[in-house]
Design a protein around this motif. Structure first.
Motif, PDB file in Angstrom:
ATOM      1  N   ASN A  56       0.810  -1.223   0.000  1.00 39.12           N
ATOM      2  CA  ASN A  56       0.000   0.000   0.000  1.00 39.12           C
ATOM      3  C   ASN A  56       0.840   1.268   0.000  1.00 39.12           C
ATOM      4  O   ASN A  56       0.451   2.285  -0.573  1.00 39.12           O
ATOM      5  CB  ASN A  56      -0.946  -0.004   1.210  1.00 39.12           C
ATOM      6  CG  ASN A  56      -2.105  -0.967   1.027  1.00 39.12           C
ATOM      7  OD1 ASN A  56      -2.143  -1.724   0.059  1.00 39.12           O
ATOM      8  ND2 ASN A  56      -3.067  -0.944   1.937  1.00 39.12           N
TER       9      ASN A  56
ATOM     10  N   SER B 196      -7.303   2.391   5.106  1.00 38.55           N
ATOM     11  CA  SER B 196      -7.525   1.807   6.432  1.00 38.55           C
ATOM     12  C   SER B 196      -8.879   2.208   7.017  1.00 38.55           C
ATOM     13  O   SER B 196      -9.113   2.007   8.218  1.00 38.55           O
ATOM     14  CB  SER B 196      -6.403   2.243   7.387  1.00 38.55           C
ATOM     15  OG  SER B 196      -5.135   1.838   6.909  1.00 38.55           O
TER      16      SER B 196
ATOM     17  N   THR C 246      -6.259  -2.801   7.876  1.00 40.96           N
ATOM     18  CA  THR C 246      -5.840  -2.203   6.612  1.00 40.96           C
ATOM     19  C   THR C 246      -6.302  -3.085   5.457  1.00 40.96           C
ATOM     20  O   THR C 246      -6.566  -4.279   5.640  1.00 40.96           O
ATOM     21  CB  THR C 246      -4.312  -2.025   6.562  1.00 40.96           C
ATOM     22  OG1 THR C 246      -3.914  -1.588   5.245  1.00 40.96           O
ATOM     23  CG2 THR C 246      -3.609  -3.342   6.846  1.00 40.96           C
TER      24      THR C 246
ATOM     25  N   GLU D 256      -4.388  -3.819   3.016  1.00 36.32           N
ATOM     26  CA  GLU D 256      -3.194  -4.439   2.423  1.00 36.32           C
ATOM     27  C   GLU D 256      -3.514  -5.858   1.974  1.00 36.32           C
ATOM     28  O   GLU D 256      -4.052  -6.665   2.730  1.00 36.32           O
ATOM     29  CB  GLU D 256      -2.063  -4.477   3.451  1.00 36.32           C
ATOM     30  CG  GLU D 256      -0.721  -4.945   2.898  1.00 36.32           C
ATOM     31  CD  GLU D 256       0.058  -3.802   2.254  1.00 36.32           C
ATOM     32  OE1 GLU D 256       0.010  -3.699   1.011  1.00 36.32           O
ATOM     33  OE2 GLU D 256       0.706  -3.042   2.986  1.00 36.32           O
TER      34      GLU D 256
END
Length: 338
Positions: free
Chosen positions: A123, A147, A161, A163
């Motif tokens: 990210n 997030s 998050t 990610e």
């Protein structure tokens, strides 16, 4: 002279005057509203929210994109387009007439910015890419959007998050497009790609997250796509045998920018992502994997292999024992630093 003759003459007069007016309009339109050039000069017209049309016309005049501000303002008034002009960034060129420019900014067909996210970007790297494309102002802006609890709840992502869920691909968005909508769009693309993997059908959020973690590591470790299933199998076997993953990719995730080579001191960094020091999986994905890595996570190739190392040609050597792994290291790696 009878009534019919008078009516006929009146009609001819009206038609003549109408024709004259239309001709005059097109002459004026060409002289005052025609293109100022041949289209070789371009200009990015930025229309801010609530910006008055007079300011927009002034920008066009300053950029040399229109012949007459008076005529352009007349067009806006005549077509009642004042409240129809839409905010955004438009690509104008001097081969466009005033009417074409007005049609464009009323249509809302703003200039699109295209960006390509490589497979395996995390990210932070995506944020830096979007900064270069002027789609976000800072890394923090994008990471905050990536997030957002609302997005995590919306897509049932069991993490703090996104990610791992931002699918690496080519996207096109308008300038000033909100960062959270970019994130939302990338998650939707991830889920769409996931539909092509039969084994992913009906999977729970927790189980999916585990697959994404595995895929994210494979993505950063692998070079050749055909080796990814075998690599996924190695990591799963190590977990089953309670052997630390010892993934260099998880160490690289700790740095702002990946290092060309890791040293012993790097392997001793205290972090839950340090899979040399900690057993089990890292606390979350370390990259955003592409489809081949995701497929490998769902369809791993199991074997007795427990180790692998990168050879100079970009392929990996897989070993079943530590002794074989050390021999391969001497053969392919140590010779490079003698």
């Amino acid at each position: 002279m009878n009534f019919k003759k008078l009516a006929f003459i009146a009609m001819l007069s009206i038609l003549f005057l109408s024709s004259l007016a239309i001709t005059a309009f097109y002459i004026i339109d060409e002289r005052k509203g025609g293109a100022v050039g041949d289209g070789q000069n371009t200009y990015e017209l930025i229309i801010e929210p609530g910006q008055p049309s007079s300011a927009i016309v002034k920008d066009l005049q300053t950029a040399g994109m229109i012949k007459s501000t008076v005529y352009f303002n007349y067009l806006i008034k005549f077509t009642r387009a004042g409240n129809k002009i839409k905010q955004g960034v438009y690509e104008i060129n001097d081969g466009m007439s005033s009417r074409k420019i007005l049609d464009l900014i009323v249509s809302g067909k703003v200039k699109l910015v295209t960006f390509t996210v490589p497979e395996g970007y995390n990210n932070r790297q995506i944020a830096d890419l979007l900064i270069t494309k002027k789609l976000v102002k800072s890394r923090d802006e994008f990471l905050a959007a990536a997030s957002l609890k609302a997005l995590l709840d919306k897509y049932k992502i069991p993490s703090n998050t996104t990610e791992g869920y931002l699918f690496p691909e080519t996207y096109s968005v308008p300038l000033n497009y909100p960062a959270d909508r970019i994130v939302d769009m990338m998650i939707k693309r991830f889920l769409k790609k996931l539909e092509t993997i039969p084994e992913a059908k009906g999977i729970s959020p927790a189980d999916l997250h585990a697959k994404v973690v595995l895929a994210s590591i494979v993505e950063r470790e692998a070079v050749r796509k055909e080796e990814r299933p075998m690599m996924a199998g190695v990591f799963l076997t190590r977990i089953e045998k309670n052997i630390n993953l010892e993934s260099c990719a998880t160490i690289q995730y700790l740095f702002d920018k990946p290092k060309k080579r890791l040293f012993e001191t790097d392997l001793k960094i205290i972090s839950p992502y340090n899979t040399y020091m900690n057993s089990g999986w890292p606390p979350g994905p370390i990259s955003n994997p592409g489809l081949p890595a995701l497929v490998a996570a769902f369809k791993p190739e199991k074997s007795d292999k427990l180790f692998f190392l990168l050879k100079p040609d970009g392929s990996h050597h897989f070993s079943a024992t530590f002794k074989e792994h050390l021999e391969a290291k001497k053969k392919y790696i140590d010779v490079l630093y003698q």
